[in-house]
Design a protein around this motif. Structure first.
Motif, PDB file in Angstrom:
ATOM      1  N   ILE A 156       0.866  -1.178   0.000  1.00  0.00           N
ATOM      2  CA  ILE A 156       0.000   0.000   0.000  1.00  0.00           C
ATOM      3  C   ILE A 156       0.903   1.227   0.000  1.00  0.00           C
ATOM      4  CG2 ILE A 156      -1.792   1.275   1.221  1.00  0.00           C
ATOM      5  CD1 ILE A 156      -2.719  -1.339   2.445  1.00  0.00           C
ATOM      6  N   GLU A 157       0.826   2.011  -1.064  1.00  0.00           N
ATOM      7  CA  GLU A 157       1.706   3.170  -1.232  1.00  0.00           C
ATOM      8  C   GLU A 157       0.879   4.449  -1.305  1.00  0.00           C
ATOM      9  OE1 GLU A 157       5.334   3.235  -3.975  1.00  0.00           O
ATOM     10  OE2 GLU A 157       3.934   4.540  -5.054  1.00  0.00           O
ATOM     11  N   TYR A 158       1.370   5.478  -0.597  1.00  0.00           N
ATOM     12  CA  TYR A 158       0.674   6.767  -0.596  1.00  0.00           C
ATOM     13  C   TYR A 158       1.641   7.878  -0.973  1.00  0.00           C
ATOM     14  CZ  TYR A 158      -1.987  10.823   0.946  1.00  0.00           C
ATOM     15  OH  TYR A 158      -2.647  12.024   0.988  1.00  0.00           O
ATOM     16  N   GLN A 159       1.275   8.660  -1.975  1.00  0.00           N
ATOM     17  CA  GLN A 159       2.068   9.801  -2.414  1.00  0.00           C
ATOM     18  C   GLN A 159       1.660  11.008  -1.583  1.00  0.00           C
ATOM     19  OE1 GLN A 159       4.414   9.708  -4.896  1.00  0.00           O
ATOM     20  NE2 GLN A 159       4.049   7.596  -5.535  1.00  0.00           N
ATOM     21  N   GLY A 160       2.522  11.371  -0.621  1.00  0.00           N
ATOM     22  CA  GLY A 160       2.191  12.459   0.281  1.00  0.00           C
ATOM     23  C   GLY A 160       2.723  13.807  -0.170  1.00  0.00           C
ATOM     24  N   SER A 161       2.608  14.773   0.697  1.00  0.00           N
ATOM     25  CA  SER A 161       3.118  16.112   0.425  1.00  0.00           C
ATOM     26  C   SER A 161       4.628  16.147   0.578  1.00  0.00           C
ATOM     27  CB  SER A 161       2.469  17.116   1.377  1.00  0.00           C
ATOM     28  OG  SER A 161       1.059  17.075   1.286  1.00  0.00           O
ATOM     29  N   TRP A 162       5.238  17.222   0.089  1.00  0.00           N
ATOM     30  CA  TRP A 162       6.680  17.445   0.185  1.00  0.00           C
ATOM     31  C   TRP A 162       7.495  16.294  -0.423  1.00  0.00           C
ATOM     32  CZ3 TRP A 162       4.037  17.910   5.133  1.00  0.00           C
ATOM     33  CH2 TRP A 162       3.607  19.211   5.375  1.00  0.00           C
ATOM     34  N   ALA A 163       6.971  15.704  -1.498  1.00  0.00           N
ATOM     35  CA  ALA A 163       7.647  14.624  -2.237  1.00  0.00           C
ATOM     36  C   ALA A 163       7.947  13.405  -1.375  1.00  0.00           C
ATOM     37  CB  ALA A 163       8.932  15.145  -2.876  1.00  0.00           C
ATOM     38  N   LEU A 164       7.107  13.173  -0.362  1.00  0.00           N
ATOM     39  CA  LEU A 164       7.265  12.006   0.497  1.00  0.00           C
ATOM     40  C   LEU A 164       6.373  10.869   0.003  1.00  0.00           C
ATOM     41  CD1 LEU A 164       7.304  13.631   4.059  1.00  0.00           C
ATOM     42  CD2 LEU A 164       9.253  12.708   2.779  1.00  0.00           C
ATOM     43  N   VAL A 165       6.937   9.663  -0.004  1.00  0.00           N
ATOM     44  CA  VAL A 165       6.196   8.472  -0.408  1.00  0.00           C
ATOM     45  C   VAL A 165       6.189   7.495   0.765  1.00  0.00           C
ATOM     46  CG1 VAL A 165       6.045   6.544  -2.022  1.00  0.00           C
ATOM     47  CG2 VAL A 165       6.882   8.767  -2.816  1.00  0.00           C
ATOM     48  N   VAL A 184       9.512   5.159   4.394  1.00  0.00           N
ATOM     49  CA  VAL A 184       9.236   6.537   3.970  1.00  0.00           C
ATOM     50  C   VAL A 184      10.397   6.987   3.092  1.00  0.00           C
ATOM     51  CG1 VAL A 184       8.812   8.912   4.678  1.00  0.00           C
ATOM     52  CG2 VAL A 184       7.978   7.026   6.105  1.00  0.00           C
ATOM     53  N   THR A 185      10.067   7.469   1.897  1.00  0.00           N
ATOM     54  CA  THR A 185      11.076   7.906   0.923  1.00  0.00           C
ATOM     55  C   THR A 185      10.827   9.354   0.546  1.00  0.00           C
ATOM     56  OG1 THR A 185      11.170   5.658   0.000  1.00  0.00           O
ATOM     57  CG2 THR A 185      12.128   7.437  -1.327  1.00  0.00           C
ATOM     58  N   HIS A 186      11.905  10.129   0.450  1.00  0.00           N
ATOM     59  CA  HIS A 186      11.809  11.500  -0.042  1.00  0.00           C
ATOM     60  C   HIS A 186      12.426  11.539  -1.438  1.00  0.00           C
ATOM     61  CE1 HIS A 186      11.729  15.816  -0.278  1.00  0.00           C
ATOM     62  NE2 HIS A 186      13.035  15.872  -0.411  1.00  0.00           N
ATOM     63  N   GLN A 187      11.590  11.751  -2.429  1.00  0.00           N
ATOM     64  CA  GLN A 187      12.047  11.763  -3.815  1.00  0.00           C
ATOM     65  C   GLN A 187      12.407  13.189  -4.230  1.00  0.00           C
ATOM     66  OE1 GLN A 187       8.829   9.881  -5.990  1.00  0.00           O
ATOM     67  NE2 GLN A 187       9.599   7.843  -5.504  1.00  0.00           N
TER      68      GLN A 187
END
Length: 237
Positions: free
Chosen positions: A125-134, A154-157
């Motif tokens: 289950i993946e969620y594309q959050g604010s501030w380029a956070l996944v 948690v990944t910051h792209q």
């Protein structure tokens, strides 16, 4: 598993790849090198490194969804002990809901060096959050061990330019009888940095640096602290 059965599975998967080449999505081929083979906070190799090849194919499903197929073959190199060999064949189905992606999946795994195999069911289950956070939650259940493993990441792209991207990440894992004969509960904490460079629309160089720290380690377990790296070359056909 008999050799004829393995060949049959490979032939069926190859046929699926060929049958879908006429569709709009390309086949992705990745050649990889890993200095260690770390999973669930443990090194699967007694020594040496890992070479692998990954073939992936996507094709359209119903509505906002997509089928995913993959074949991953890996072997150890420069090792003095048992020659590690693993083959994974998988099928997944991704459902896209705005920023949320849900992917149930099935993977067949065979370990030629041990003459054993496994069946795994998973859910991402993946969620594309604010501030380029996944945000990614992963669950996998193994038939062989009759156990499960959970992980959160948690990944910051960060896009540096049109060709170069960086992605620092942090993840934590929880063991629930997935790794047998070792403690259940908090398993490992991992931090890493991924870097990708795109040469053109088809060719991409991928790399990563990672460090894993074992949590609640107990005497006699294989859970340890590791630092390692990997390089891979990805091409879209």
């Amino acid at each position: 598993m008999k050799r004829s059965s393995k060949q049959f599975i490979l032939i069926v998967l190859f046929h699926c790849f060929i049958c879908t080449t006429a569709l709009s999505t390309p086949i992705s081929l990745t050649l990889g090198f890993d200095s260690l083979y770390i999973s669930e906070g443990r090194n699967n190799l007694t020594d040496g490194h890992l070479l692998s090849v990954l073939a992936e194919k996507e094709f359209e499903g119903q509505g906002s969804s997509r089928w995913l197929t993959h074949l991953w073959k890996a072997e150890s190199v420069n090792n003095t002990d048992n020659h590690y060999q693993e083959l994974n064949i998988g099928l997944g189905y991704s459902i896209f809901l705005d920023r949320l992606t849900i992917t149930p999946q099935y993977t067949y795994l065979t370990f030629q060096h041990e003459n054993s195999h496994d069946h795994e069911l998973g859910l991402d289950i993946e969620y594309q959050g604010s501030w380029a956070l996944v945000y990614l939650m992963s669950y996998v259940h193994s038939k062989q061990s009759a156990g499960s493993f959970f992980s959160w990441r948690v990944t910051h792209q960060r896009k540096i330019n049109d060709r170069f991207t960086l992605a620092p990440y942090i993840s934590v894992g929880i063991n629930n009888r997935y790794v047998v004969n070792e403690h259940n509960g908090w398993n490992d904490l991992q931090v890493g940095l991924e870097a990708n460079y795109r040469f053109n629309s088809r060719l991409k160089l991928q790399s990563y640096l990672a460090n894993s720290k074992g949590l609640q380690k107990q005497q006699g377990e294989t859970l340890e602290d590791f630092s390692w790296f990997g390089l891979s070359l990805n091409y879209l056909f």
